[in-house]
Design a protein around this motif. Structure first.
Motif, mmCIF file in Angstrom:
data_model
loop_
_atom_site.group_PDB
_atom_site.id
_atom_site.type_symbol
_atom_site.label_atom_id
_atom_site.label_comp_id
_atom_site.label_asym_id
_atom_site.label_seq_id
_atom_site.Cartn_x
_atom_site.Cartn_y
_atom_site.Cartn_z
ATOM 1 N N ASN A 62 0.853 -1.178 0.000
ATOM 2 C CA ASN A 62 0.000 0.000 0.000
ATOM 3 C C ASN A 62 0.892 1.233 0.000
ATOM 4 O O ASN A 62 2.032 1.172 0.424
ATOM 5 N N ILE A 63 0.339 2.330 -0.482
ATOM 6 C CA ILE A 63 1.159 3.536 -0.480
ATOM 7 C C ILE A 63 1.389 3.972 0.966
ATOM 8 O O ILE A 63 0.555 3.756 1.835
ATOM 9 N N HIS A 64 2.551 4.550 1.207
ATOM 10 C CA HIS A 64 2.815 5.072 2.537
ATOM 11 C C HIS A 64 2.781 6.596 2.510
ATOM 12 O O HIS A 64 2.612 7.209 1.447
ATOM 13 N N LEU A 65 2.923 7.165 3.674
ATOM 14 C CA LEU A 65 2.757 8.610 3.807
ATOM 15 C C LEU A 65 3.717 9.394 2.916
ATOM 16 O O LEU A 65 3.344 10.402 2.325
ATOM 17 N N GLY A 66 4.943 8.903 2.824
ATOM 18 C CA GLY A 66 5.929 9.594 1.995
ATOM 19 C C GLY A 66 5.521 9.607 0.531
ATOM 20 O O GLY A 66 5.701 10.603 -0.166
ATOM 21 N N GLN A 67 4.950 8.501 0.072
ATOM 22 C CA GLN A 67 4.505 8.449 -1.326
ATOM 23 C C GLN A 67 3.299 9.358 -1.535
ATOM 24 O O GLN A 67 3.147 9.967 -2.594
ATOM 25 N N ALA A 68 2.446 9.429 -0.515
ATOM 26 C CA ALA A 68 1.299 10.332 -0.603
ATOM 27 C C ALA A 68 1.797 11.768 -0.711
ATOM 28 O O ALA A 68 1.335 12.541 -1.554
ATOM 29 N N LEU A 69 2.757 12.115 0.120
ATOM 30 C CA LEU A 69 3.341 13.455 0.073
ATOM 31 C C LEU A 69 3.906 13.732 -1.317
ATOM 32 O O LEU A 69 3.636 14.764 -1.921
ATOM 33 N N ASN A 70 4.673 12.783 -1.808
ATOM 34 C CA ASN A 70 5.319 12.966 -3.100
ATOM 35 C C ASN A 70 4.311 13.205 -4.210
ATOM 36 O O ASN A 70 4.409 14.163 -4.978
ATOM 37 N N VAL A 588 15.272 20.136 -10.213
ATOM 38 C CA VAL A 588 15.042 18.988 -9.338
ATOM 39 C C VAL A 588 14.639 19.499 -7.959
ATOM 40 O O VAL A 588 15.309 20.358 -7.392
ATOM 41 N N VAL A 589 13.522 19.002 -7.481
ATOM 42 C CA VAL A 589 13.061 19.374 -6.145
ATOM 43 C C VAL A 589 13.151 18.156 -5.245
ATOM 44 O O VAL A 589 12.688 17.068 -5.615
ATOM 45 N N GLY A 590 13.744 18.321 -4.086
ATOM 46 C CA GLY A 590 13.817 17.230 -3.114
ATOM 47 C C GLY A 590 12.946 17.560 -1.912
ATOM 48 O O GLY A 590 12.902 18.704 -1.485
ATOM 49 N N HIS A 591 12.219 16.575 -1.434
ATOM 50 C CA HIS A 591 11.415 16.829 -0.226
ATOM 51 C C HIS A 591 11.861 15.920 0.913
ATOM 52 O O HIS A 591 12.447 14.870 0.692
ATOM 53 N N GLY A 592 11.553 16.352 2.119
ATOM 54 C CA GLY A 592 11.991 15.627 3.305
ATOM 55 C C GLY A 592 11.114 14.441 3.628
ATOM 56 O O GLY A 592 10.159 14.138 2.912
ATOM 57 N N PHE A 593 11.446 13.807 4.719
ATOM 58 C CA PHE A 593 10.695 12.635 5.154
ATOM 59 C C PHE A 593 9.917 12.916 6.415
ATOM 60 O O PHE A 593 10.162 13.891 7.107
ATOM 61 N N PHE A 594 9.002 12.021 6.717
ATOM 62 C CA PHE A 594 8.188 12.209 7.909
ATOM 63 C C PHE A 594 8.881 11.681 9.152
ATOM 64 O O PHE A 594 9.562 10.652 9.113
ATOM 65 N N VAL A 595 8.692 12.406 10.213
ATOM 66 C CA VAL A 595 9.108 11.911 11.522
ATOM 67 C C VAL A 595 7.895 12.033 12.454
ATOM 68 O O VAL A 595 6.964 12.780 12.151
ATOM 69 N N ASP A 596 7.903 11.269 13.531
ATOM 70 C CA ASP A 596 6.765 11.377 14.446
ATOM 71 C C ASP A 596 6.969 12.573 15.373
ATOM 72 O O ASP A 596 7.940 13.313 15.249
ATOM 73 N N ASP A 597 6.041 12.773 16.306
ATOM 74 C CA ASP A 597 6.146 13.990 17.118
ATOM 75 C C ASP A 597 7.391 13.982 18.009
ATOM 76 O O ASP A 597 7.806 15.023 18.495
ATOM 77 N N ARG A 634 10.571 20.802 2.453
ATOM 78 C CA ARG A 634 11.985 20.566 2.174
ATOM 79 C C ARG A 634 12.732 20.112 3.432
ATOM 80 O O ARG A 634 13.838 19.619 3.372
ATOM 81 N N GLN A 635 12.086 20.322 4.583
ATOM 82 C CA GLN A 635 12.650 19.828 5.840
ATOM 83 C C GLN A 635 11.931 18.533 6.188
ATOM 84 O O GLN A 635 11.011 18.128 5.520
ATOM 85 N N LYS A 636 12.340 17.968 7.307
ATOM 86 C CA LYS A 636 11.586 16.812 7.781
ATOM 87 C C LYS A 636 10.174 17.274 8.170
ATOM 88 O O LYS A 636 9.967 18.394 8.614
ATOM 89 N N MET A 637 9.226 16.417 7.989
ATOM 90 C CA MET A 637 7.832 16.757 8.269
ATOM 91 C C MET A 637 7.383 16.010 9.521
ATOM 92 O O MET A 637 7.506 14.788 9.601
ATOM 93 N N HIS A 638 6.842 16.763 10.459
ATOM 94 C CA HIS A 638 6.385 16.128 11.691
ATOM 95 C C HIS A 638 4.957 15.631 11.548
ATOM 96 O O HIS A 638 4.126 16.284 10.939
ATOM 97 N N HIS A 639 4.726 14.497 12.127
ATOM 98 C CA HIS A 639 3.358 14.004 12.172
ATOM 99 C C HIS A 639 2.903 13.882 13.606
ATOM 100 O O HIS A 639 3.622 13.371 14.462
ATOM 101 N N SER A 640 1.695 14.385 13.881
ATOM 102 C CA SER A 640 1.079 14.105 15.169
ATOM 103 C C SER A 640 -0.413 14.376 15.022
ATOM 104 O O SER A 640 -0.853 15.101 14.135
ATOM 105 N N GLU A 641 -1.173 13.779 15.907
ATOM 106 C CA GLU A 641 -2.622 13.969 15.875
ATOM 107 C C GLU A 641 -2.949 15.455 16.089
ATOM 108 O O GLU A 641 -3.856 15.998 15.484
ATOM 109 N N ASP A 642 -2.152 16.100 16.934
ATOM 110 C CA ASP A 642 -2.352 17.508 17.235
ATOM 111 C C ASP A 642 -2.234 18.364 15.973
ATOM 112 O O ASP A 642 -3.035 19.258 15.725
ATOM 113 N N ILE A 643 -1.224 18.064 15.165
ATOM 114 C CA ILE A 643 -1.017 18.817 13.932
ATOM 115 C C ILE A 643 -2.202 18.614 12.989
ATOM 116 O O ILE A 643 -2.726 19.564 12.405
#
Length: 927
Positions: A62-70, A588-597, A634-643
């Motif tokens: 299944n697609i993951h969050l990073g692929q959804a972002l991309n 070329v555009v590079g994007h960051g990855f997800f990290v948790d809170d 372009r930076q790491k992306m934070h994930h949390s329910e609050d966000i």
RNA sequence: GGGCAAUUAGCUCAGUUGGCUAGAGCGCGCCCCUGAUAAGGGCGAGGUCCCUGGUUCGACUCCAGGAUUGCCCA
């Protein structure tokens, strides 16, 4: 009497509650029905093209969050560019071959690849890959991503494979590919070579041993050595099983090496590491007999402790004094640096291991059949038995592991195919300098990687992939690869797919009559290896962009996660360089990855994986999309329910703002009711001036990929300029004025422009909601296209860029803050209940006073009070002061303002004169 | 160990070329409204701008060193 019927109250069936999880699939269906992708393309027919080439995600889950972002970032970009007037074909692709699929077949289908015929294995792999392509196609579409989903490109397509073989042939025929025995990362669980980018480093505990190698002719160098005395070079290693592969010992040219005597034996090692090493060995009682620089030791013969062979002492640059003994165990078959030393110093390359990591007979009868890592004990035993093992400890260090099975890998010398990076490096660096990198530091990042990258190992010992189209003469063993053989294989693959390579014998794969150019023989065997999956995707520009009728070379944009600086951005470039082409991308555009809170990377092993489906099923894809413009991608992306809660809240604000605009435009026809700028009221011109500012900022932000400014600007505009001020102030006019009054029409003219521009601006991001709003906009103007995606990006209307007006209102807004504070204070002090019951007097310095006075009656409207007047500063005042009092008179039942004239009309005793007049003029049909 | 980057309120971000009491939204607290109502409005409390030096009349902004975090490499 109920005066609510004499008001222009809100009216719309645009729902306040979005219910996106239910609503979005309906909109998706509708897009499919009207074929939105084709419609948009047709609307841009003949326009300049702008091409984003899709990096193919790997189809194995299944697609993951990073692929959804991309994919969403790509979609936002494409929708924006389209609205800016470009024709943007978007052909999505998938990476479908390679090791991950083979492993999935094994785990999901429970099939052992060794137990089924290769064609059956390949067919299972294809089945699984296509299954995931289907799944991911659905999921990407669900995110609202617009593209040519019916005609994607797959790396397993026959045409793709054929072009890939052609590309390989072109590159190889220029002498840019070679085959060589060379240590490569080898996963003996997966039985394949691994590329650098398929390695992950994990901390683990290893043995660390000191081993004595007896010097054959030490007396040549050390005349202090007594006749018949035994001297040993001491080495240190963390991989005992590589001792059988030892063919040399490296020393540093300028380091001092000490010959020490302990008990009856002599030992040789670096002076600087002497005390540490001797302590580890347990010989604290020793004396230094002599010292020599490393360069004097070269050529001394050392006896291998396990085999009857010599390992010479050689010089190497990579020798350091950080660890060990300064005498470095060198096994060219098991280490890259060792391998390089072996080339310079002519050491043998021995790698007595098979594909599964088991020692072959070459390693001797005691070791044959043992798996290398597990053979450590046996090696130690053998060393112990011959007295060579001086000490044994353990060490914790980072050790390379396989990215797929997460087990330790080894270096193993095997015959592999390489792309000769040295020949291409300069060209690649030139192309990198020509490319625009976003963020800008991406350039130094990839340039640094490219500068130091070793030759690219492109072969894999597997079967689910594109074959390396090379044959070997059965007589002389020479490799056969000519334009004719490549073309022949290419044509066969184009017709039958890569399966043909595995289905047929070599004779059926070469042009009839082919003979060996070396020896003239006519019997061949085929290369068993396939190309790395990174070659597959690295060829995508040649296999897709080049031949596709709608695409062209180079692409305007590649946009991927920033791990691709090391992978696809680079492999694409190497392939292009090998083909003699410029870089396949302009930007070329590079994007960051997800990290948790907690800032931790999202990974399966940590169990903090987020399923994008969970988010769009709970909040809706538009909220997911808004989130991706919330933070700087372009930076790491934070994930949390609050966000997510915050983003959902912001979504509601934007949605409600649009709803309020819609609800006030029900009786507005822009063609007949719209006013020219010079007929509009000042406050409405101000609103459009502010809109201009947002359009300007948004356009710049999108052009610079500062996507996160979208959220902050659009949301800020809705919340501050519109909700908190403009729309609030306008309510009196909109609700109570005559429907057709100039003031109300002026307001509506502005509201309509605001609504259109806002809806267009959110269309790339809030793509579902924009069309939901748009549908309602079309009730006001049927000439609008059916979807916001078909609209043009809003333009700045320079007629409203009035600098004088801007400054004037900026000053006003500053005073408004003071007025609000004063009203709040009065409320707290119990002087008034709420602002509408207040009458305010503003004492201001002359300039300010004149400014306020110039607004006349509108002043009370701007401050949303019942009465407002501006006066010069009174005696004793040095700065602006706001006096708040209870407004005089009664509350008008209709407009809720306080007025002293209430009761003067016998017909309408509860209304103020203004409302009485309006009621009397109220159009019949609306009463 | 090397390369690339980041570090401003609880969260996500602004802060042009160094210059007034460092801003916004969300969240939080208090209050208002009930004609945007599973909405709307107001006010308020939150910051040693990672740390330490340096340049400067003046540094969140420039320089050096350090810390922490992330990615990549070894």
């Amino acid at each position: 009497m109920d005066y609510t019927k004499t008001l222009n109250l809100l009216k719309t069936d645009f729902p306040m509650r979005a219910k996106l999880p239910e609503r979005e699939p309906e909109i998706l269906d509708w897009w499919q029905q009207i074929n939105i992708y084709q419609q948009v393309r047709e609307s841009r027919r003949g326009a300049p093209t702008w091409i984003l080439h899709d990096g193919p995600p790997y189809a194995n889950g299944n697609i993951h969050l990073g692929q959804a972002l991309n994919k969403i970032l790509k979609d936002i970009t494409i929708k924006y560019k389209t609205m800016r007037g470009y024709d943007c074909p978007y052909v999505p692709g998938w990476d479908t071959q390679g090791l991950p699929t083979e492993q999935a077949v094994q785990t999901e289908y429970g099939i052992d690849r060794h137990e089924v015929p290769v064609l059956e294995w390949r067919s299972k792999c294809q089945e699984l890959a296509l299954k995931y392509v289907e799944i991911q196609r659905e999921q990407f579409q669900r995110l609202g991503v617009r593209g040519d989903w019916h005609n994607p490109y797959l790396t397993l397509d026959k045409d793709y494979q054929a072009r890939q073989i052609e590309a390989f042939g072109k590159i190889a025929l220029q002498g840019l590919v070679y085959r060589s025995l060379r240590p490569v990362y080898w996963c003996y669980h997966c039985e394949t070579a691994l590329a650098e980018d398929e390695i992950e480093y994990v901390t683990r505990t290893s043995d660390a041993i000191y081993v004595a190698f007896e010097l054959r002719d030490a007396d040549q160098c050390f005349d202090q050595l007594p006749q018949g005395a035994r001297a040993h070079v001491v080495i240190w290693t963390t991989t005992p099983w590589t001792i059988p592969g030892n063919t040399g010992i490296a020393v540093g040219e300028h380091y001092e090496y000490a010959l020490v005597k302990a008990k009856d034996d002599y030992y040789l090692m670096a002076q600087e590491l002497l005390s540490e090493s001797m302590q580890q060995i347990g010989l604290s009682d020793y004396e230094v007999v002599a010292t020599r620089p490393g360069k004097d030791l070269v050529g001394l013969a050392v006896q291998h402790p396990l085999y009857d062979r010599i390992s010479p002492l050689v010089l190497a640059d990579h020798v350091t004094l950080e660890q060990g003994t300064g005498a470095v165990h060198t096994a060219p078959g098991h280490g890259l640096e060792d391998y390089q030393v072996s080339l310079e110093c002519d050491l043998d390359i021995i790698s007595p291991l098979d594909d599964c990591g088991r020692f072959t007979d070459e390693a001797g009868p005691e070791l044959a059949g043992l798996v290398c890592d597990e053979a450590n004990e046996k090696v130690l035993e053998l060393l112990e038995a011959c007295g060579a093992l001086l000490a044994r400890t353990t060490i914790e260090h980072e050790y390379p592991h396989c990215w797929r099975c997460h087990l330790p890998v080894i270096y193993r010398a095997t015959l592999q195919w390489f792309m000769d990076i040295d020949q291409l490096r300069d060209q690649a660096l030139t192309e990198i300098a020509e490319t625009t990198w976003i963020p800008a530091w991406g350039e130094s990042r990839i340039a640094g990687m490219v500068e130091s990258r070793p030759d690219w190992c492109i072969s894999r010992q597997r079967s689910w992939g594109v074959p390396i189209p090379v044959f070997y003469c059965t007589d002389c063993g020479e490799a056969l690869l000519t334009e004719e053989t490549v073309a022949h294989v290419r044509d066969l693959v184009a017709e039958h797919g890569a399966d043909v390579w595995f289905a047929r014998e070599a004779a059926e794969l070469i042009p009839p009559g082919t003979t060996c150019p070396e020896c003239g023989a006519d019997s061949f065997i085929k290369e068993p290896d396939i190309m790395s999956v990174w070659v597959d995707s690295g060829c995508s520009h040649y296999c897709v962009m080049r031949p596709h009728p709608e695409l062209s070379y180079p692409a305007d944009l590649y946009l991927e996660g920033d791990d691709q600086y090391q992978c696809w951005f680079q492999t694409s470039l190497w392939v292009a360089a090998g083909l003699g082409d410029p870089a396949p991308y302009k930007t070329v555009v590079g994007h960051g990855f997800f990290v948790d809170d907690g800032g931790q990377k999202l990974s399966k092993s940590k169990g903090n994986i987020i399923d994008p489906a969970e988010i769009y099923n709970k909040y809706g894809a538009d909220v997911l999309r808004l989130w991706f413009t919330y933070a700087d991608f372009r930076q790491k992306m934070h994930h949390s329910e609050d966000i997510l809660q915050q983003v959902a809240e912001a979504y509601r604000r934007i949605r409600n703002t649009a709803r309020f605009l819609l609800a006030n435009l029900r009786d507005f026809d822009p063609a007949t009711d719209g006013l020219a700028p010079d007929q509009m009221r000042e406050i409405d011109r101000w609103a459009l001036l502010r809109l201009n500012r947002v359009i300007k900022r948004m356009t710049e932000a999108f052009d610079r990929w500062d996507l996160h400014l979208f959220y902050h600007d659009v949301h800020g505009f809705c919340a501050n300029d519109l909700s908190a001020f403009y729309l609030n102030v306008l309510k009196d006019t909109l609700y109570t004025d005559l429907p057709d009054s100039p003031a109300r029409r002026s307001a509506q003219t502005a509201l309509w422009q605001l609504l259109l521009a806002l809806t267009k601006m959110i269309a790339p991001v809030l793509t579902f909601t924009a069309d939901e709003i748009w549908e309602h906009c079309r009730e006001t103007d049927l000439s609008l296209p059916v979807s916001a995606q078909l609209a043009d990006w809003p333009r700045v209307d320079e007629r409203f860029d009035d600098e004088e007006l801007r400054v004037r209102w900026e000053r006003l807004m500053q005073m408004r803050t003071q007025v609000s504070a004063a009203l709040e204070q009065a409320k707290e002090d119990g002087e008034i209940d709420q602002p509408l019951t207040a009458a305010i007097t503003i004492y201001a310095p002359e300039d300010e006073q004149q400014l306020l006075a110039s607004f006349g009656d509108d002043l009370r409207m701007i401050f949303v009070v019942s009465a407002a007047q501006a006066r010069p500063l009174a005696e004793g005042m040095s700065e602006l002061q706001v006096e708040v009092a209870q407004a005089r008179g009664e509350k008008c039942e209709r407009c809720w303002l306080y007025d002293e004239g209430i009761g003067t009309s016998p017909e309408h005793p509860t209304l103020c004169p203004r409302c009485v007049q309006r009621i009397n003029q109220w159009p019949e049909n609306q009463q």
